[in-house]
Design a protein around this motif. Structure first.
Motif, PDB file in Angstrom:
ATOM      1  N   GLU A 148      36.156  37.769  41.950  1.00  0.00           N
ATOM      2  CA  GLU A 148      35.900  39.030  42.629  1.00  0.00           C
ATOM      3  C   GLU A 148      37.176  39.855  42.728  1.00  0.00           C
ATOM      4  O   GLU A 148      37.163  41.069  42.571  1.00  0.00           O
ATOM      5  CB  GLU A 148      35.325  38.744  44.023  1.00  0.00           C
ATOM      6  CG  GLU A 148      34.705  39.933  44.683  1.00  0.00           C
ATOM      7  CD  GLU A 148      35.491  40.419  45.860  1.00  0.00           C
ATOM      8  OE1 GLU A 148      34.976  41.246  46.597  1.00  0.00           O
ATOM      9  OE2 GLU A 148      36.644  39.998  46.053  1.00  0.00           O
ATOM     10  N   GLY A 171      35.077  31.862  42.996  1.00  0.00           N
ATOM     11  CA  GLY A 171      34.316  33.099  43.165  1.00  0.00           C
ATOM     12  C   GLY A 171      35.179  34.217  43.728  1.00  0.00           C
ATOM     13  O   GLY A 171      35.125  35.350  43.253  1.00  0.00           O
ATOM     14  N   ASP A 172      36.016  33.886  44.733  1.00  0.00           N
ATOM     15  CA  ASP A 172      36.908  34.895  45.311  1.00  0.00           C
ATOM     16  C   ASP A 172      37.874  35.403  44.260  1.00  0.00           C
ATOM     17  O   ASP A 172      38.178  36.589  44.186  1.00  0.00           O
ATOM     18  CB  ASP A 172      37.729  34.288  46.446  1.00  0.00           C
ATOM     19  CG  ASP A 172      36.870  33.773  47.564  1.00  0.00           C
ATOM     20  OD1 ASP A 172      36.312  34.605  48.278  1.00  0.00           O
ATOM     21  OD2 ASP A 172      36.748  32.546  47.692  1.00  0.00           O
ATOM     22  N   SER A 181      35.606  33.421  34.537  1.00  0.00           N
ATOM     23  CA  SER A 181      34.170  33.132  34.562  1.00  0.00           C
ATOM     24  C   SER A 181      33.794  32.194  33.432  1.00  0.00           C
ATOM     25  O   SER A 181      32.961  31.296  33.607  1.00  0.00           O
ATOM     26  CB  SER A 181      33.340  34.408  34.407  1.00  0.00           C
ATOM     27  OG  SER A 181      33.832  35.410  35.195  1.00  0.00           O
ATOM     28  N   SER A 183      30.365  28.485  42.624  1.00  0.00           N
ATOM     29  CA  SER A 183      30.722  29.855  42.284  1.00  0.00           C
ATOM     30  C   SER A 183      30.575  30.812  43.466  1.00  0.00           C
ATOM     31  O   SER A 183      30.718  32.010  43.303  1.00  0.00           O
ATOM     32  CB  SER A 183      29.862  30.334  41.113  1.00  0.00           C
ATOM     33  OG  SER A 183      28.510  30.144  41.421  1.00  0.00           O
ATOM     34  N   THR A 184      30.335  30.294  44.658  1.00  0.00           N
ATOM     35  CA  THR A 184      30.149  31.199  45.795  1.00  0.00           C
ATOM     36  C   THR A 184      31.456  31.887  46.168  1.00  0.00           C
ATOM     37  O   THR A 184      32.527  31.358  45.941  1.00  0.00           O
ATOM     38  CB  THR A 184      29.613  30.448  47.019  1.00  0.00           C
ATOM     39  OG1 THR A 184      29.381  31.406  48.049  1.00  0.00           O
ATOM     40  CG2 THR A 184      30.613  29.450  47.534  1.00  0.00           C
ATOM     41  N   PHE A 185      31.368  33.080  46.704  1.00  0.00           N
ATOM     42  CA  PHE A 185      32.603  33.692  47.200  1.00  0.00           C
ATOM     43  C   PHE A 185      32.445  34.232  48.608  1.00  0.00           C
ATOM     44  O   PHE A 185      33.403  34.290  49.351  1.00  0.00           O
ATOM     45  CB  PHE A 185      33.133  34.774  46.265  1.00  0.00           C
ATOM     46  CG  PHE A 185      32.353  36.058  46.279  1.00  0.00           C
ATOM     47  CD1 PHE A 185      31.246  36.216  45.496  1.00  0.00           C
ATOM     48  CD2 PHE A 185      32.753  37.111  47.078  1.00  0.00           C
ATOM     49  CE1 PHE A 185      30.530  37.384  45.506  1.00  0.00           C
ATOM     50  CE2 PHE A 185      32.033  38.286  47.095  1.00  0.00           C
ATOM     51  CZ  PHE A 185      30.920  38.423  46.312  1.00  0.00           C
ATOM     52  N   SER A 229      37.604  24.382  44.541  1.00  0.00           N
ATOM     53  CA  SER A 229      36.189  24.766  44.428  1.00  0.00           C
ATOM     54  C   SER A 229      35.341  23.580  44.022  1.00  0.00           C
ATOM     55  O   SER A 229      34.283  23.338  44.601  1.00  0.00           O
ATOM     56  CB  SER A 229      36.014  25.870  43.389  1.00  0.00           C
ATOM     57  OG  SER A 229      36.738  26.988  43.749  1.00  0.00           O
TER      58      SER A 229
END
Lengths: 423, 268
Positions: B226, B222-223, B243, B205-207, B55
């Motif tokens: 989730e 992020g994934d 997180s 932090s994108t997923f 990431s």
């Protein structure tokens, strides 16, 4: 100045567009109501349904998307509107996309639902955690229509908590123009066939993906043995290099558009794609499959239990069950609705595969223990994040060191500069 | 005194929707289901080190590409006539009017094996290339989606650089190379740092970008987060721990960034 006029004009256009959209919506609503009065629904026990007629009750129904007949097509029933008209109970209908989403909502508290329709393994998990309550089958006389072999499944052994709504199997959907094989020869190992590298899609959900690997290894789909789970994970790891992508609902678009040749999928949805793309075919492999059952349940937090049971009973009315199954294309456990289907559908090997195959080669998920679930999740994450050869393992530590180095350098430089300024 | 009263609603907003949730994340990260203190989840995060690395790595690449693309563009923008500036800015902002998911979804059809790009290449006898489901596609998605966040702060700083400063530099014998690196770049530093922050933080932090363009095999943090909430094993504690570690990493990186900006422009 010109520009200003243009923007005013544009905003008018937008507003006009919205207004026309609104009026169209209103029109359709009116139409629906008219159409709907014209329909005469026959129910056996009128008195049963009119108990709450003027009580002003409403129930919250939480269902999968596209999982009830909405009356959008001509000649179909709008099930929720019919229910309200018959009983005077208002239905607040909302959707979820996965069992896990449903679970997180219920577990988190705060939301109250009267009816939910989770799948098998989620039902057993919810029973264990006391999230759903026992049903009063005295209030659900239509349970008599549910076929014997879909009652008392492992997830709810005494059938006290759930009323089956739909069922289906998992199979392989593939492109017949590129894969020239007899249907009988197709088995799960097609998903491991290196000739089709980069043309294979796989489930992006550990439970479903492991199930396929477990069938191939000859293990139970509900195995909790560490050794067997690890072996299944090995199997999935082998497959990783030839998998184009791990996806769930995208299978629909990608297979439909010819982006991939082979994918595992659910029978009901496969039928819908095959309508769109005629080159596709669906086979339930002979070596075994996962039989899934979605069933109606009442959460412990429900406020209107009796009204909810009435709703469940209503969903089991032959006419209603038939129009639902006709709409969603899954398979029905409801004997009367099955009788009402046309002969072609009744004998369709995709929707209603050979009873013997179902009986001997299929297995229903039950909930795994927390440890097994965690192990499966860990193995899955490990499998998915397994790096290829060109790893940069040293990257983050080196990066952090460089960062700290820069901070120190800048601080020292500033310190020296400040000292110089004083002199 | 009166002005302070006006800020009260925002203060309440901040406490309820920012401070309290943050404290809850910290609480969840350090407790078990029964509310006992534990460090187990924090130490569990260690096993996902390679996902963290990927990431950070992809986010850094995306940020650098954004900077390299956006810097000359913003400079040119800031030197245009007022009227052209507003038109060009609108063009930069235009994609942001569309839904984020829709824009990413469009890339799926563009990059697919039978997608538009491969079809065009096929016409001149090239390919098909494997474009989607690669790390490159994820970086592309990040650059595409976050580029305006880099352009806007850079532009707003550069537009304030007085023309006479550049003229003075030229008069005093700077060639254009020197003007760029000794005058314009130092003056635009605050824009660079805030642009980097605004691209790097959402990129790391994108997923959904990695889900849609990475084909599910390029997991990002992020994934992972989730998956802890909506995945097979519902584990909010581990999710909160991941997180929190992510927040700390971002904080460290931002502190480094702040060392480069003038003292009165510190972001955090």
């Amino acid at each position: 100045m010109k520009k200003k006029y243009f923007s005013i004009f544009a905003s008018f256009l937008v507003i006009a567009g919205m207004l026309s959209a609104c009026s169209v919506e209103e029109e359709t609503e009116v139409e629906e109501e008219e159409e709907f009065e014209a329909q005469t629904l026959t129910v056996e026990d009128m008195e049963y349904y009119t108990r709450f007629k003027d009580a002003g009750i409403s129930i919250n129904v939480y269902n999968w998307g596209e999982y009830i007949s909405t009356g959008a097509d001509e000649g179909t029933l709008n099930v929720n509107a019919e229910f309200t008209a018959l009983t005077g109970i208002k239905v607040n209908y909302t959707n979820y996309a996965t069992n896990e989403e449903l679970y997180a909502k219920l577990k988190g508290g705060g939301a109250t639902y009267d009816i939910i329709i989770p799948s098998d393994y989620m039902i057993s998990k919810m029973i264990k955690e006391n999230l759903i309550q026992k049903l009063d089958f005295g209030n659900i006389p239509n349970f008599k229509y549910i076929m014997e072999n879909y009652r008392n499944q492992d997830y709810d052994p005494l059938n006290e908590y759930s009323v089956p709504y739909t069922w289906g199997t998992v199979g392989i959907i593939y492109d017949t123009t590129m894969i020239d094989m007899n249907e009988e020869d197709i088995d799960w190992d097609l998903l491991w066939n290196e000739d089709y590298a980069d043309q294979i899609l796989m489930f992006d959900n550990p439970r479903d993906a492991f199930a396929i690997a477990e069938i191939m290894c000859g293990y139970s789909l509900n195995t909790e043995s560490e050794k067997e789970l690890k072996e299944a994970a090995e199997k999935l790891k082998e497959q990783k290099s030839i998998v184009q992508g791990y996806v769930m609902d995208e299978i629909f678009d990608k297979m439909g558009a010819g982006e991939a040749l082979i994918a595992p999928y659910y029978a009901g949805d496969a039928l819908t794609i095959m309508d769109e793309n005629e080159d596709l075919n669906f086979v339930v492999p002979k070596s075994g499959t996962n039989l899934f059952i979605d069933a109606m349940c009442i959460p412990t937090c429900a406020k209107q239990k009796e009204a909810a049971e009435m709703y469940i009973n209503f969903m089991c009315e032959p006419d209603i069950a038939f129009s639902n199954i006709d709409y969603i294309c899954y398979s029905t456990p409801h004997s009367a609705a099955f009788e009402m289907l046309d002969e072609e559908t009744q004998n369709d090997p995709i929707s209603y595969p050979d009873a013997e195959l179902i009986a001997s080669k299929s297995e229903v998920f039950v909930n795994l223990s927390d440890e097994a679930n965690k192990l499966m999740q860990d193995l899955w994450t490990e499998m998915k994040s397994a790096e290829d050869e060109n790893t940069n393992t040293l990257f983050v530590p080196v990066f952090l060191l460089v960062c700290i180095g820069i901070i120190i350098f800048v601080l020292v430089r500033r310190h020296i500069k400040n000292k110089k300024d004083i002199f | 005194m009166k002005l302070k009263a006006f800020s009260a609603p925002y203060l309440v907003w901040m406490i309820v929707f920012i401070v309290v949730p943050l404290l809850m994340v910290v609480y969840f990260a350090f407790t078990t289901d029964n509310g006992e203190f534990t460090l187990e989840y924090i130490s569990d995060v260690g096993q996902y080190a390679n996902i963290f690395m990927r990431s950070i790595w992809l986010a850094i690449i995306a940020t650098i590409i954004c900077l390299v693309v956006a810097y000359p563009l913003s400079y040119m923008l800031s030197r245009m006539s007022k009227h052209t500036q507003s038109t060009m800015l609108m063009i930069v902002m235009l994609p942001m009017w569309m839904n984020f998911l829709l824009r990413t979804y469009a890339w799926m059809t563009l990059l697919g094996n039978n997608g538009i790009i491969n079809q065009l290449l096929g016409m001149i006898g090239l390919g098909p290339f494997k474009l989607i489901n690669t790390e490159g596609a994820v970086v592309l998605g990040m650059v595409y989606n976050y580029l305006p966040f880099m352009i806007l702060p850079l532009y707003s700083v550069m537009v304030k650089i007085d023309k006479s400063v550049i003229e003075a530099a030229n008069d005093l014998g700077c060639n254009s190379f020197h003007t760029m690196f000794r005058v314009i770049f130092p003056l635009s530093l605050p824009g660079v740092t805030s642009g980097i922050t605004m691209v790097f933080v959402p990129a790391i932090s994108t997923f959904i970008i990695s889900r849609m363009l990475g084909g599910g095999s390029n997991l990002l943090i992020g994934d992972l987060i989730e998956m802890q909430f909506l995945g097979n094993s519902y584990n909010p504690h581990l999710g909160a721990a991941i997180s929190m570690v992510l927040m700390v990493i971002i904080l460290v990186i931002m502190t480094v960034m702040n060392q480069f900006s003038p003292d009165d422009q510190v972001l955090i």
